[in-house]
Every structure is written in structure tokens, then in C-alpha cells.
Design an enzyme around this catalytic site. Sequence first.
Site, mmCIF file in Angstrom:
data_model
loop_
_atom_site.group_PDB
_atom_site.id
_atom_site.type_symbol
_atom_site.label_atom_id
_atom_site.label_comp_id
_atom_site.label_asym_id
_atom_site.label_seq_id
_atom_site.Cartn_x
_atom_site.Cartn_y
_atom_site.Cartn_z
ATOM 1 N N GLY A 236 -1.848 1.216 2.749
ATOM 2 C CA GLY A 236 -0.817 0.955 1.755
ATOM 3 C C GLY A 236 -0.258 -0.446 1.896
ATOM 4 C CG ASP A 238 2.490 -0.912 6.829
ATOM 5 O OD1 ASP A 238 3.244 -1.803 7.267
ATOM 6 O OD2 ASP A 238 2.884 0.201 6.464
ATOM 7 N N GLY A 239 -1.381 -2.968 4.668
ATOM 8 C CA GLY A 239 -2.656 -3.651 4.692
ATOM 9 C C GLY A 239 -3.834 -2.759 4.975
ATOM 10 C CG ASP A 266 -10.758 3.177 -7.023
ATOM 11 O OD1 ASP A 266 -11.217 3.867 -6.098
ATOM 12 O OD2 ASP A 266 -10.099 3.650 -7.972
#
Length: 326
Positions: A236, A238-239, A266
Site C-alpha cells: 500500500g 508503504d511501498g 495491476d
Amino acid sequence: MAMILTVTPNAALDVTYEVDAWERGGSHRVRTVRQRAGGKGLNVARIAAALGCDVTATGLLGGVVGELIRDDLEQAGLTHDFAAVSGTSRRTLTVVETGSGEATVLNEAGPHVRPDEWSAFLERFDTLAASAAVVVLSGSLPPGVPEDAYAELARRVTGQVVLDADGMTLTKGVQGRPDVVKPNAEELRRATVAAVAEPVAGAGEAKGGRPMLAEVVGRAEALRVAGAGNVLVSLGADGMLAVTGEGVQWAAPPEAVVGNPTGAGDAAVAATARALTLGLPWDELLRDAVALSAAAVAAPLAGDFDPDLYVRLLPEIVIEGLSCPS
């Protein structure tokens, strides 16, 4: 240019509603309605094509909804070669809160696929995959398709395979030894719940209050033991975390992006597929995947991304090497 083949067994007509705020059990005024051909593999195909890749999309389509999906792909100029089924393709409904960017997604199950229809698709797949450098296997499986379908497809591929699935579809799929698997943190937890003990609360938290990267690395390594060549985990805001044969790397966008997160994963898969066709190293792949997924959040529809934000974020993303947990 090397061809990317995206496989979407359970393609959908994606309908997106935008509302000011979502209240469970309440009545809502829809501000904007959008619809387009969707499903994870088609979102990957759209983004990869926008990046200049040679992409062909395949999968299963049926009924009136299937024809709407075909028509939308034609209008978008996406190359496609889908097999027909007797059932009707599904729809998905996403409700996006314009203020917070939070999305609520309702997914139909999809058409029931007969054994002869699946066999016909396998023949078509073999022909298409023979010309592909990278094959992307994405999303859920419709009723009637075997749970180990992605493992079977992966074994039939001579090029590289990227797998993005959830639940038993992911657990069974890694048995086909895909080159890259891209779960998010919760999908990874579900796929490895029997292989990794639940951590003690608060243990292994990263600096700055980020998720427990040590736990995520451990679960990714368990997925590699099960058959995944490399694992790219979406975290998310946080990469992403890349757990590969070369080590562990982590990167995050330099700023929070508000919008629709539905297609972020995606976009990361599209970046991964392109990087594999180009033979890019993992640090470049990870940087590109983080930037592109963040830019996808800023776009209103899954399958799109904000190109200006993508270009701006790309050089600002720092790759950090992490030690593997003992």
C-alpha cells in the site's frame, strides 16, 4: 519488441461509482459513473500498452456482458484473442469515496466454465504463449476452472511467468514455479498462513511505524520455497518489498497519493512484465513498479495512470537493501 501476453480467465465489465462518502446501509447520490472492460489482466494490458509494450490479452468471455467487454477493448485499440464460453461474463462494482479515496468493491463470481470450454482455451493459450516473452496470469478463476489452472498454464510457458492471484488460486499457482509472484501483504499472509507462525504483536516493526517487514520477508521466502522464483509484495502506501534470489529490497513513494487504489497492484504487474522483457535489474524493476503503482492511484479508473506523476516520482524513489530474517 518482445510480446507480453496477459491472461484474464474471469474478465469483467468494471462499473465505478463516485460518491462523496460511503455510509453502510445509507442512500447515496452517485456523482460519476464509469464503466469499461476490466479484470486484473486487462488492467495490466492497458497500462503495458500505454507504456509502449507489445501486448495481447486473452482469457474467457461470454454472453451480453462479454460482448460489451469485447467492444470496449476494440474501442481502446487493445489487441485481444479471447475464447468464448456459454455463460455470461461478470460485472464488478467499485464505489469510490471522493474525499478519502477509499474504495468498496463488489465482485460477481463469473460464468461457469465447462471442461470442453477450458480445453479449447488451453489450445488457444498454447498458440499465443509460444510467441510471448512474458505471460501474466492475473485475477480470480471463474467457476468450473480447476484451482490449479495457473500452475498448469505456467508449466506450458517457455517464456517468463508473472502470477498475481489470491487464496487457493495463488497457493496452487506457485506450484507451476512462476518467475515472479506479486501478492499484497494480506494475500501473502493468506497464502502462507500454514507455513509461517503468526508474529508476536509489535515484533519486527520497521522504522517509522511501517509494517512488519521482517514478517513479510519471512512469508515471501516461504512462498519461494513453495515454488515462486521471486516475490514482489505490495504494501500500500508503504511501498513494495522485493524478495528475490539476489536478496531483499524495499522502496516506497516519497509522498502519499490520494485516489483510487484499485488498480495499483495491476500497474506494478505491468511494470514487472515490461522490466522482464527488457532484462532490467531488480532495483530498476522495483523503482518503476513503485512509481507506476502510485501514479495509478492518482487515476480515476483501474487500468490507467497519471503519466506526469509517474515521471516525477520515478527519480525520487530510493531503493533500500534489507537483511533477511534469521
